[in-house]
Design an enzyme around this catalytic site. Structure first.
Site, short mmCIF file in Angstrom:
data_model
loop_
_atom_site.label_atom_id
_atom_site.label_comp_id
_atom_site.label_asym_id
_atom_site.label_seq_id
_atom_site.Cartn_x
_atom_site.Cartn_y
_atom_site.Cartn_z
N ASP A 251 -14.06 -6.36 -5.01
CA ASP A 251 -14.20 -6.44 -3.55
C ASP A 251 -15.61 -6.97 -3.27
OD1 ASP A 251 -11.72 -5.29 -3.37
OD2 ASP A 251 -12.48 -3.28 -2.92
N ASP B 162 0.86 -1.18 0.00
CA ASP B 162 0.00 0.00 0.00
C ASP B 162 0.89 1.23 0.00
OD1 ASP B 162 -2.20 -1.58 0.10
OD2 ASP B 162 -2.66 -1.22 2.20
#
Lengths: 256, 210
Positions: free
Chosen positions: A131, A12
C-alpha cells in the site's frame, strides 16, 4: 505474446460475509462469499482475491471455511490476504484451498517471512501487497509504503521495497495506491509503471478503478500483468465479461 | 480407484476437488501409500514448488519406484512439476529427474526480452495462456485448439523427442506445455485451476483407457 492479462475481482470478507464499504465507517452486507465467487467465475474472472477484514480474532477462522467451500465449486486461482502473520497462517490458508496468500504488514515487520514462506511453499503462492502513498519530505518525493490498512507510515520507498521483496522470493506483487483507492479516478499509473519496470515478477494494479478505460490504462501504460477492482463489479456497473470485451477491443490479450 | 500421489509438496485439495466434481462416483484417493498407487487404475502425479525439493520428498517416502511403475503401466497424468520430474534433468538446482523421458527442464530467460510496449518478460510465467494442440489425443477431446489454461512456472521442458510434444504455448518463445507418450500424458499448466477447459481435460483423463 499470447499470455492473457488477468482481471481479478476483490471480495472483502468479514465475519463470514462479503461486505461493501460505503465509506470506511459503514459496511453493508453484500452476500454469501461462495455465491458471489461463483457469479464472478461464471462472468469470466481470471482469479479471485479475498481480503479478510474481520476485526475480531474470534471470527477469523471463518475465512478457512469460506475458502474451503469456494474451492469445491470454483476452479480458478484463489488469492487470500488480510491478517497473515506467520508461516503457519500461510500453510493453513493453502490447506484450506487458497492458491496464493497475500502478505502485507507482516512482510514489513519481518521481511524474512517472505523468504521463509516462498522457500517452503514456492514463490508461486506468495504475493506481497504494497500500500503506497505519494509523499513529499523536504525536497525529496517518493511513494511511501504504509501498513495496518494504511494507518502507519513506514518511511520505506515503495519501488525499493518492491525490488527487495521480489529478491526475497515474492512471486507476485499487489500494488495499491492509497491516493487513488476509492476515488474512481483510475490507477496511479506512474506508481504501477515505476515498480513494473524495476521487478521481474508479475504486478497486480489496484486502487482507483472507476471505469473500463482505467483497466486498459493499467495494462498499457502501467505495464500491469493483472488488474484488480472491487466496486465497479460489486455494484453491477460492469460485468467482468464487459470489462474483458472492452479490453480486447483495445488490443489487450484477454481470456474470453 | 484413482490415486493422486501425495509426497508432501503442497496442497492437493484442488486436484482432488476437480476429480470429484467430474467423476463423483469414482473412488479418489490422495495418497502416499505405494499399495494404493499399485491398486489404482489411473494415477495422477502433481507437483508444485521447486523440483529438487519434490525429488527429495518423493525419495524420502520411497515412492520413486511406484511412480515409475505406474508411468510404465497405466493411465498416468503428470501436472506441472509432475511433468518436469519425468525427464532426465532440470536446471533448477541441477537436479536429476526420474529419467522416464528424454529432455531437460530449463529456466525462462528474460534478458533482452520486451513486448510491444517495452515491458520485459515476467518470471514466473503466470496466468492464462493459449495451448496449441499439435495432434489428436483422447485427452484433447471437446477442448478447442488454443483454449486457454492456467500456468504458473519459471521452468519449462525442452524435449529431446519431438514426437511426444502434443501441445505448445508461446511465452516469448514456443515451449512444450504438454507431452503424450503411450499411457503417459503430462501438462505444464494446471487443469485443476483452468475452469471449464481444465475440468474437461480431467474428465477426458478419467475416461481414458490405454
Amino acid at each position: 505474446m499470447s499470455l492473457a492479462k488477468r482481471i481479478i475481482p476483490c471480495l472483502d470478507v468479514t465475519d463470514g460475509r462479503v461486505v461493501k464499504g460505503i465509506n470506511f465507517l459503514e459496511l453493508k452486507d453484500a452476500g454469501d462469499p461462495v455465491e458471489i465467487a461463483k457469479k464472478y467465475n461464471e462472468q469470466g474472472a481470471d482469479e479471485l482475491a479475498f481480503l479478510d477484514i474481520t476485526a475480531s480474532s474470534d471470527n477469523r477462522g471463518q475465512i478457512f471455511h469460506i475458502i474451503e467451500n469456494v474451492a469445491k465449486e470454483v476452479f480458478i486461482p484463489l488469492t487470500v490476504g488480510g491478517g497473515v502473520r506467520t508461516s503457519e497462517d500461510v500453510r493453513n490458508l493453502l490447506n484450506a484451498g487458497a492458491d496464493k496468500v497475500s502478505i502485507n504488514t507482516s512482510a514489513i515487520v519481518n521481511p524474512d517471512i517472505v523468504y521463509q514462506t516462498s522457500s517452503r511453499f514456492g514463490s508461486q503462492c506468495i504475493v506481497v501487497a504494497i500500500d503506497a502513498k505519494f509523499t513529499v519530505q523536504g525536497n525529496k518525493s517518493f511513494w511511501q509504503v504504509f501498513t495496518h490498512g494504511g494507518r502507519n507510515a513506514t518511511g520505506l520507498d515503495a519501488v525499493e521495497w518492491a525490488e527487495k521483496i521480489a529478491a526475497l522470493g515474492a512471486g507476485e506483487l499487489l500494488i495499491t495506491s492509497m491516493d487513488r483507492d476509492g476515488t474512481k479516478k483510475g490507477f496511479d499509473l506512474e506508481l504501477i509503471k515505476a515498480i513494473s519496470d524495476k521487478v521481474d515478477v508479475p504486478i497486480i494494479a489496484s486502487g482507483g478503478v472507476g471505469d473500463l478505460q482505467h483497466l486498459v490504462d493499467g495494462v498499457k501504460i502501467g505495464g500491469a500483468d493483472a488488474v484488480l477492482a472491487a466496486s465497479i463489479f460489486h455494484y453491477g456497473e460492469y460485468t467482468i465479461n464487459e470489462a474483458k470485451i472492452f479490453m480486447k477491443s483495445n488490443h489487450i490479450e484477454i481470456r474470453l | 480407484m484413482i490415486a493422486i500421489i501425495d509426497y508432501g509438496m503442497g496442497n492437493l485439495k484442488s486436484v482432488f476437488n476437480a476429480f470429484k466434481l467430474v467423476s463423483p462416483e469414482t473412488d479418489i484417493k490422495v495418497t502416499s501409500n505405494s499399495v494404493d498407487i499399485k491398486n489404482a487404475h489411473h494415477v495422477v502425479f502433481p507437483g508444485q514448488g521447486a523440483m529438487p525439493d519434490c525429488i527429495r520428498e518423493l525419495d524420502q517416502r520411497n515412492l520413486r519406484d511406484s511412480v515409475i511403475e505406474a508411468a510404465n503401466t497405466k493411465p498416468f497424468l503428470g501436472i506441472c512439476i509432475g511433468l518436469q520430474m519425468l525427464f532426465d534433468k532440470s536446471e533448477e538446482g541441477n537436479v536429476t529427474g526420474l529419467g522416464l523421458l528424454n529432455g531437460t527442464i530449463k529456466r525462462f530467460n528474460n534478458k533482452d526480452t520486451a513486448d510491444e510496449n517495452g515491458h520485459k518478460l515476467k518470471i514466473p510465467h503466470m496466468g492464462w495462456n493459449e495451448v496449441l494442440q499439435k495432434n489428436k489425443h483422447p485427452l484433447w477431446r471437446n477442448i478447442n485448439n488454443q483454449d486457454r489454461f492456467y500456468f504458473v512456472h519459471s521452468y519449462y521442458l525442452e524435449s529431446k523427442d519431438e514426437s511426444i510434444v502434443t501441445a505448445e504455448t508461446l511465452y516469448a518463445q514456443k515451449f512444450c506445455c504438454a507431452i503424450a507418450k503411450d499411457n503417459i500424458f503430462a501438462v505444464q499448466f494446471h487443469p485443476e485451476k483452468s475452469s471449464l477447459a481444465g475440468l474437461q481435460l480431467i474428465k477426458n483423463f478419467v475416461q481414458w483407457s490405454v
